[in-house]
Design a protein around this motif. Structure first.
Motif, short mmCIF file in Angstrom:
data_model
loop_
_atom_site.label_atom_id
_atom_site.label_comp_id
_atom_site.label_asym_id
_atom_site.label_seq_id
_atom_site.Cartn_x
_atom_site.Cartn_y
_atom_site.Cartn_z
N GLU A 63 0.81 -1.22 0.00
CA GLU A 63 0.00 0.00 0.00
C GLU A 63 0.84 1.27 0.00
O GLU A 63 0.65 2.13 -0.87
CB GLU A 63 -0.98 -0.04 1.18
CG GLU A 63 -2.04 -1.12 1.01
CD GLU A 63 -2.71 -1.49 2.33
OE1 GLU A 63 -3.56 -0.71 2.80
OE2 GLU A 63 -2.37 -2.57 2.88
N GLU B 233 -4.39 3.01 0.26
CA GLU B 233 -4.68 2.33 1.52
C GLU B 233 -6.01 1.62 1.38
O GLU B 233 -6.99 2.19 0.89
CB GLU B 233 -4.70 3.31 2.68
CG GLU B 233 -4.69 2.62 4.03
CD GLU B 233 -4.30 3.55 5.18
OE1 GLU B 233 -4.81 3.32 6.29
OE2 GLU B 233 -3.51 4.49 4.95
N LEU B 234 -6.05 0.37 1.82
CA LEU B 234 -7.25 -0.45 1.70
C LEU B 234 -8.18 -0.24 2.88
O LEU B 234 -7.74 -0.10 4.02
CB LEU B 234 -6.87 -1.93 1.61
CG LEU B 234 -6.02 -2.33 0.41
CD1 LEU B 234 -5.60 -3.80 0.52
CD2 LEU B 234 -6.78 -2.09 -0.89
N PRO B 235 -9.50 -0.26 2.63
CA PRO B 235 -10.46 -0.11 3.73
C PRO B 235 -10.48 -1.37 4.60
O PRO B 235 -10.36 -2.49 4.10
CB PRO B 235 -11.80 0.09 3.02
CG PRO B 235 -11.62 -0.54 1.67
CD PRO B 235 -10.18 -0.34 1.31
N LEU C 112 -17.88 0.17 -2.03
CA LEU C 112 -16.66 0.96 -1.91
C LEU C 112 -16.70 2.16 -2.84
O LEU C 112 -17.35 2.14 -3.89
CB LEU C 112 -15.45 0.09 -2.24
CG LEU C 112 -15.21 -1.15 -1.37
CD1 LEU C 112 -13.89 -1.80 -1.74
CD2 LEU C 112 -15.22 -0.79 0.12
N THR C 113 -15.97 3.20 -2.48
CA THR C 113 -15.87 4.37 -3.33
C THR C 113 -15.01 4.06 -4.56
O THR C 113 -14.31 3.03 -4.60
CB THR C 113 -15.25 5.55 -2.57
OG1 THR C 113 -13.88 5.21 -2.26
CG2 THR C 113 -16.00 5.83 -1.28
N GLN D 262 -11.45 3.74 -3.43
CA GLN D 262 -11.19 2.47 -2.73
C GLN D 262 -11.13 1.30 -3.68
O GLN D 262 -10.31 0.39 -3.53
CB GLN D 262 -12.27 2.24 -1.67
CG GLN D 262 -12.18 3.19 -0.49
CD GLN D 262 -13.37 3.09 0.44
OE1 GLN D 262 -14.49 2.75 0.01
NE2 GLN D 262 -13.16 3.37 1.72
N ARG D 263 -11.99 1.31 -4.69
CA ARG D 263 -11.97 0.24 -5.69
C ARG D 263 -10.67 0.29 -6.49
O ARG D 263 -10.08 -0.74 -6.82
CB ARG D 263 -13.18 0.34 -6.61
CG ARG D 263 -14.51 0.07 -5.94
CD ARG D 263 -15.65 0.28 -6.91
NE ARG D 263 -15.67 -0.77 -7.92
CZ ARG D 263 -16.47 -1.83 -7.87
NH1 ARG D 263 -17.31 -2.00 -6.87
NH2 ARG D 263 -16.43 -2.72 -8.83
N ALA E 209 -7.80 1.47 -5.40
CA ALA E 209 -6.74 1.00 -4.51
C ALA E 209 -6.72 -0.52 -4.45
O ALA E 209 -5.66 -1.16 -4.52
CB ALA E 209 -6.93 1.58 -3.11
#
Length: 339
Positions: free
Chosen positions: A194, A200-202, A289-290, A293-294, A296
């Motif tokens: 990351e 950065e992953l949720p 996910l946003t 986020q997707r 990432a």
């Protein structure tokens, strides 16, 4: 045993069929990482005279991240170098057969990370870790830093368990070995994907069974592939903490049969990881996910899936597992190397 068996699997394991790409600045990275390792006291003398010096960690970093920012790839290579230096320390007395000695070393390392500086006169591992942690963690969230620390503690516990096993001469069972090896094979290294990629992953994604199958599967494949490469050296010092030794003991196999059994397990585990990756998009939809986020997640998945072949190519060009009396292998790009 050698890794030619793994290369021969490429016909039946599509994920290993294509050689990994190489970062265009890999040769410059080599000079930078070697200079850093020497300057921090991790490598002493001629690099070709020690397993760590021959490891060429920058090549593995450059293969896992062939298109990432060069400074970030350099940072990952330094983490790899530090991890192998720690691993070499764990392989020798008093740490190799004393769980309490492993915990004592890690207590010093973790305290140094928390206070932000090494003790006066501390061993090179401590000072290098503080530097790496400061550089890496400053751009990451509190949740990521906590996850990384938990994986360092898991590594400590895995290495301590291996040390106890050596002292009491216990060979792990098949059921015991996979989770133990996963802990002792630097689980924190996968968190570094990351910061290298600047994402950065949720947390809710990381908690899903499908993500665990993907991440643990890749980690297992890398660990077991490394086991094939390092088996002869470990057997020579009486260490049974590798998959060939575990399967030979559990199933009554000879060396050739054990190596083939490990290859089969690698193929099956890699297929499980790829299946989980192929089914991730639908899960990302359910998690809502946003877009960021997707993105990432997609970047990290790409790096994870590239890692087994990158690691295999590194094993073929690294001199880390060559016998001490042998010269290091030729440093050629045409040759396509954690423990």
């Amino acid at each position: 045993m050698d890794i030619s068996l793994l290369f021969s699997m490429s016909d039946r394991v599509p994920a290993l069929a294509t050689p990994s790409a190489m970062h265009p600045e890999s040769w410059q990275l080599r000079a930078q990482v070697e200079a850093w390792a020497r300057g921090r006291g991790l490598v002493l003398g001629d690099p070709d005279t020690s397993p760590l010096g021959r490891a060429r960690c920058e090549r593995l970093a450059a293969r896992v991240f062939p298109a990432a920012d060069a400074d970030s790839v350099d940072l990952f290579a330094r983490w790899l170098t530090w991890t192998l230096a720690l691993d070499d320390t764990m392989d020798h007395p008093p740490l190799s057969d004393s769980g309490s000695a492993v915990h004592a070393l890690y207590d010093d390392l973790l305290r140094a990370m928390r206070r932000g500086h090494a003790r006066p006169g501390a061993r090179p591992l401590e000072g290098a870790l503080v530097e790496l942690w400061h550089t890496t963690s400053k751009s990451m969230s509190r949740d990521w830093r906590r996850r990384f620390m938990l994986h360092l503690e898991a590594h400590r516990d895995g290495c301590a368990k291996e040390s106890v096993n050596r002292r009491i001469r216990h060979v792990p069972t098949e059921a015991e070995y996979a989770p133990l090896r996963r802990r002792a094979c630097g689980p924190f290294l996968y968190d570094l994907i990351e910061p290298v990629l600047g994402v950065e992953l949720p947390a809710r994604l990381l908690r899903t069974p499908r993500w665990s199958t993907l991440a643990d599967g890749v980690a297992d494949v890398v660990a077991w592939s490394n086991d094939l490469a390092s088996h002869d050296l470990e057997a020579a010092r009486g260490d049974a903490h590798d998959m060939p030794a575990v399967l030979a003991r559990a199933r009554g196999l000879d060396a050739e049969q054990a190596a083939a059994a490990v290859a089969d397990r690698i193929a099956d585990r890699l297929e499980e990881a790829w299946t989980a990756a192929r089914r991730l998009p639908e899960m990302l939809d359910r998690l809502e996910l946003t877009v960021a986020q997707r993105s990432a997640a997609a970047q990290v998945v790409k790096a994870l899936l590239a890692t087994p072949r990158a690691h295999l190519d590194w094993l073929a060009e690294s001199g880390r597992y060559a016998p001490a009396a042998d010269p290091a292998p030729p440093r050629l790009d045409a040759l396509a190397s954690l423990r």
